[in-house]
Design a protein around this motif. Structure first.
Motif, PDB file in Angstrom:
ATOM      1  N   ALA A 255     -99.389  50.155  72.864  1.00  0.00           N
ATOM      2  CA  ALA A 255     -98.733  50.862  71.760  1.00  0.00           C
ATOM      3  C   ALA A 255     -98.547  52.316  72.170  1.00  0.00           C
ATOM      4  N   THR A 256     -97.926  52.486  73.323  1.00  0.00           N
ATOM      5  CA  THR A 256     -97.865  53.800  73.972  1.00  0.00           C
ATOM      6  C   THR A 256     -96.667  54.638  73.555  1.00  0.00           C
ATOM      7  N   GLY A 257     -95.780  54.095  72.711  1.00  0.00           N
ATOM      8  CA  GLY A 257     -94.675  54.895  72.201  1.00  0.00           C
ATOM      9  C   GLY A 257     -93.611  55.186  73.233  1.00  0.00           C
ATOM     10  N   ALA A 258     -92.928  56.320  73.063  1.00  0.00           N
ATOM     11  CA  ALA A 258     -91.813  56.684  73.930  1.00  0.00           C
ATOM     12  C   ALA A 258     -91.779  58.191  74.137  1.00  0.00           C
ATOM     13  N   SER A 259     -91.054  58.616  75.172  1.00  0.00           N
ATOM     14  CA  SER A 259     -90.900  60.033  75.506  1.00  0.00           C
ATOM     15  C   SER A 259     -89.432  60.324  75.784  1.00  0.00           C
ATOM     16  N   PRO A 260     -89.032  61.606  75.780  1.00  0.00           N
ATOM     17  CA  PRO A 260     -87.629  61.932  76.055  1.00  0.00           C
ATOM     18  C   PRO A 260     -87.140  61.329  77.362  1.00  0.00           C
ATOM     19  N   THR A 261     -85.962  60.760  77.311  1.00  0.00           N
ATOM     20  CA  THR A 261     -85.358  60.130  78.480  1.00  0.00           C
ATOM     21  C   THR A 261     -85.075  61.163  79.565  1.00  0.00           C
ATOM     22  N   SER A 262     -85.321  60.781  80.790  1.00  0.00           N
ATOM     23  CA  SER A 262     -84.983  61.652  81.918  1.00  0.00           C
ATOM     24  C   SER A 262     -83.464  61.747  82.027  1.00  0.00           C
ATOM     25  N   LEU A 263     -82.933  62.956  82.083  1.00  0.00           N
ATOM     26  CA  LEU A 263     -81.483  63.158  82.099  1.00  0.00           C
ATOM     27  C   LEU A 263     -81.019  63.583  83.491  1.00  0.00           C
ATOM     28  N   PRO A 264     -79.912  62.997  83.966  1.00  0.00           N
ATOM     29  CA  PRO A 264     -79.387  63.345  85.294  1.00  0.00           C
ATOM     30  C   PRO A 264     -78.584  64.643  85.254  1.00  0.00           C
ATOM     31  N   ILE A 265     -79.261  65.718  84.894  1.00  0.00           N
ATOM     32  CA  ILE A 265     -78.609  67.017  84.749  1.00  0.00           C
ATOM     33  C   ILE A 265     -79.305  68.003  85.679  1.00  0.00           C
ATOM     34  N   GLU A 266     -78.538  68.693  86.493  1.00  0.00           N
ATOM     35  CA  GLU A 266     -79.128  69.716  87.350  1.00  0.00           C
ATOM     36  C   GLU A 266     -79.726  70.819  86.474  1.00  0.00           C
ATOM     37  N   GLY A 267     -80.971  71.144  86.727  1.00  0.00           N
ATOM     38  CA  GLY A 267     -81.643  72.141  85.905  1.00  0.00           C
ATOM     39  C   GLY A 267     -82.311  71.555  84.681  1.00  0.00           C
ATOM     40  N   SER A 268     -82.499  70.231  84.650  1.00  0.00           N
ATOM     41  CA  SER A 268     -83.100  69.581  83.477  1.00  0.00           C
ATOM     42  C   SER A 268     -84.539  70.030  83.240  1.00  0.00           C
ATOM     43  N   GLU A 269     -85.157  70.649  84.246  1.00  0.00           N
ATOM     44  CA  GLU A 269     -86.523  71.136  84.057  1.00  0.00           C
ATOM     45  C   GLU A 269     -86.593  72.276  83.035  1.00  0.00           C
ATOM     46  N   HIS A 270     -85.448  72.830  82.692  1.00  0.00           N
ATOM     47  CA  HIS A 270     -85.409  73.909  81.698  1.00  0.00           C
ATOM     48  C   HIS A 270     -85.317  73.391  80.261  1.00  0.00           C
ATOM     49  N   LEU A 271     -85.143  72.090  80.110  1.00  0.00           N
ATOM     50  CA  LEU A 271     -85.019  71.511  78.765  1.00  0.00           C
ATOM     51  C   LEU A 271     -86.338  71.594  77.999  1.00  0.00           C
ATOM     52  N   LEU A 272     -86.254  71.901  76.720  1.00  0.00           N
ATOM     53  CA  LEU A 272     -87.393  71.771  75.826  1.00  0.00           C
ATOM     54  C   LEU A 272     -87.310  70.434  75.109  1.00  0.00           C
ATOM     55  N   SER A 273     -88.438  69.852  74.814  1.00  0.00           N
ATOM     56  CA  SER A 273     -88.488  68.591  74.070  1.00  0.00           C
ATOM     57  C   SER A 273     -88.561  68.872  72.580  1.00  0.00           C
ATOM     58  N   SER A 274     -88.466  67.817  71.779  1.00  0.00           N
ATOM     59  CA  SER A 274     -88.653  67.973  70.336  1.00  0.00           C
ATOM     60  C   SER A 274     -90.071  68.466  70.037  1.00  0.00           C
ATOM     61  N   ASP A 275     -91.046  68.057  70.861  1.00  0.00           N
ATOM     62  CA  ASP A 275     -92.417  68.561  70.711  1.00  0.00           C
ATOM     63  C   ASP A 275     -92.436  70.084  70.820  1.00  0.00           C
ATOM     64  N   ASP A 276     -91.720  70.586  71.819  1.00  0.00           N
ATOM     65  CA  ASP A 276     -91.672  72.031  72.038  1.00  0.00           C
ATOM     66  C   ASP A 276     -91.009  72.745  70.865  1.00  0.00           C
ATOM     67  N   PHE A 277     -89.927  72.174  70.372  1.00  0.00           N
ATOM     68  CA  PHE A 277     -89.211  72.792  69.246  1.00  0.00           C
ATOM     69  C   PHE A 277     -90.129  72.926  68.039  1.00  0.00           C
ATOM     70  N   LEU A 278     -90.922  71.904  67.805  1.00  0.00           N
ATOM     71  CA  LEU A 278     -91.807  71.909  66.642  1.00  0.00           C
ATOM     72  C   LEU A 278     -92.973  72.888  66.783  1.00  0.00           C
ATOM     73  N   GLU A 279     -93.092  73.527  67.936  1.00  0.00           N
ATOM     74  CA  GLU A 279     -94.160  74.502  68.147  1.00  0.00           C
ATOM     75  C   GLU A 279     -93.617  75.900  68.408  1.00  0.00           C
ATOM     76  N   LEU A 280     -92.333  76.135  68.164  1.00  0.00           N
ATOM     77  CA  LEU A 280     -91.755  77.451  68.418  1.00  0.00           C
ATOM     78  C   LEU A 280     -92.352  78.498  67.472  1.00  0.00           C
ATOM     79  N   ASP A 281     -92.962  79.514  68.047  1.00  0.00           N
ATOM     80  CA  ASP A 281     -93.513  80.587  67.216  1.00  0.00           C
ATOM     81  C   ASP A 281     -92.405  81.475  66.650  1.00  0.00           C
ATOM     82  N   GLN A 282     -91.340  81.633  67.415  1.00  0.00           N
ATOM     83  CA  GLN A 282     -90.189  82.406  66.979  1.00  0.00           C
ATOM     84  C   GLN A 282     -88.937  81.545  67.126  1.00  0.00           C
TER      85      GLN A 282
END
Length: 442
Positions: free
Chosen positions: A133-160
């Motif tokens: 019952a391990t759930g799911a995570s954001p799909t890996s995207l074939p985009i150059e520079g994808s390491e700069h993406l924030l996840s929904s988890d990150d969005f929900l923790e934005l201080d600003q």
């Protein structure tokens, strides 16, 4: 040796572990993240806290000059602090509850060594049965520079809240967060590579939501596929395959999720799985090549949607089939889904697209002039029903309005229990409410 080890502590894992332990099985549950799963900690619940503020703001703005004066705005820092009160302490509370019931709680990454052995942080642990019952995570995207993406988890923790955001993908995560961020003051763009956003919802109502989103300043770009994310200044420039570009202080991944199965080393357990679809299961939610493994929720390759209620629902079947030697093949009734945009978009059963080819009656109503919505000065409000006239049953329902979530729950009951459509007109609902409107659609 355990009777069962459950991997994952979200809705599916908690349900399965509780049921098996309650039946007297020696049960353990393991998670490499804090106990509680996505919905309670990083998804549905905290998201809804944030979005409710957006909803209240929208309601107040609609009535400005019609009895309400002054102005409201979202103060992001305070809203996030309020959200955290719903999350803080949850993992500890859940784990203590599990321990109090007699379930062993384990922490760390779990991987299979063989058909009956897990390794958790280097320690081998044996069990007769396993529930994934391990759930799911954001799909890996074939985009150059994808390491700069924030996840929904990150969005929900934005201080600003950043002043500009680019969302990649046109699913419910992007639309929900985009509506919130725009009303909180950000400039927002959604990039959807294909023709259709919000797949699974009725395309006519999706287009009306897109139109409304544009009217409040959420920029939705269809046929726009991101190709590269490049740092620029303090933010990022997102370049598309058509050479357009969009700037954002942050870039958020909203382009689907993939089952969490690849780190389990399922090959060592002779367990069939698909990297994109999840653990391969039969009608009993039992793995097709290892009879000791069952799976439920987002990590299972089933026909059910990746929704929290469905994860718990499937885990109930898993528990029953483990306890009763595969006595209950899974059966899915109508499954309601919702995008908590403002207004909300909901769906259950057949869409209008699927109904036309099957000879069903499709009723679409602009209900913005009906009292239910007019008294709230709601300009965008639609309801769609798909009715099988021969059987006198509702087979699909869709809504785009401020009451969409409650409306779709009524209709799920109607569809699930095959309540005759004609009987709705003789049902005395409280008036004026969105339920009392039902009689006018059939």
């Amino acid at each position: 040796m355990y009777d069962a080890i459950v991997i994952g502590s979200g809705s599916a894992g908690m349900t399965a572990a509780g049921n098996l332990n309650g039946a007297g099985w020696k049960t353990a549950i393991v998670d490499e993240r804090p106990y509680g799963g996505t919905c309670a900690l990083r998804g549905c619940d905290p998201k809804k806290v944030l979005i409710h503020a957006s909803d209240v703001l929208e309601q107040a703005q609609r009535l400005k000059g019609l009895g309400l004066e002054g102005s409201l705005s979202i103060r992001w820092e305070d809203l996030m602090n309020f959200k955290r009160t719903f999350v803080e302490g949850v993992p500890e509370s859940i784990e203590q509850s599990l321990k109090d019931s007699g379930i062993d709680t384990l922490h760390g990454r779990a991987r299979f060594i063989d058909r009956e052995t897990l390794e958790v942080d280097g320690r081998p642990i044996k069990s007769e049965k396993f529930v994934l019952a391990t759930g799911a995570s954001p799909t890996s995207l074939p985009i150059e520079g994808s390491e700069h993406l924030l996840s929904s988890d990150d969005f929900l923790e934005l201080d600003q809240l950043p002043s500009s955001i680019v969302f990649i993908g046109g699913g419910y995560i992007s639309f929900e967060f985009a509506h919130l961020a725009k009303r909180a003051g950000a400039d927002v763009h959604i990039l959807q590579r294909g023709e259709h956003a919000l797949k699974g919802f009725d395309t006519e109502l999706v287009q009306k939501l897109i139109d409304y989103s544009e009217s409040i300043g959420v920029h939705v770009h269809l046929h726009t596929e991101a190709a590269e994310i490049r740092p620029e200044g303090k933010g990022y420039q997102v370049y598309t395959k058509t050479k357009d570009s969009f700037y954002g202080d942050i870039v958020v991944h909203g382009s689907g999720r993939t089952p969490n199965v690849q780190t389990l080393d399922l090959e060592n357990a002779d367990a069939a799985y698909d990297k994109k679809r999840g653990v391969t299961v039969n009608e009993y939610l039992q793995n097709t090549t290892n009879e000791n493994i069952y799976a439920a929720g987002d990590c299972a390759d089933t026909s059910g949607s990746p929704l929290t209620p469905l994860a718990g629902f499937e885990a109930g079947y898993v528990s029953t089939n483990l306890l009763e030697n595969n006595s209950s093949p899974v059966h899915y009734g109508p499954i309601a889904s919702a995008a908590f945009t403002v207004p909300g978009l909901t769906a259950v059963g057949l869409t209008g697209d699927g109904a036309s080819s099957r000879g069903m009656s499709v009723v679409t109503e602009d209900v913005s002039s009906w009292f239910t919505y007019k008294h709230k000065n709601e300009k965008t409000a639609f309801v769609k029903l798909i009715i099988d006239k021969e059987k006198d049953t509702v087979v699909g329902a869709h809504a785009l309005n401020s009451d969409a979530a409650s409306f779709i729950n009524y209709m799920t009951l109607v569809i699930q229990h095959e309540i005759p459509a004609s009987s709705l007109s003789g049902t005395m609902f409280a008036y004026p409410t969105n339920a009392s409107d039902l009689q006018y659609f059939v």
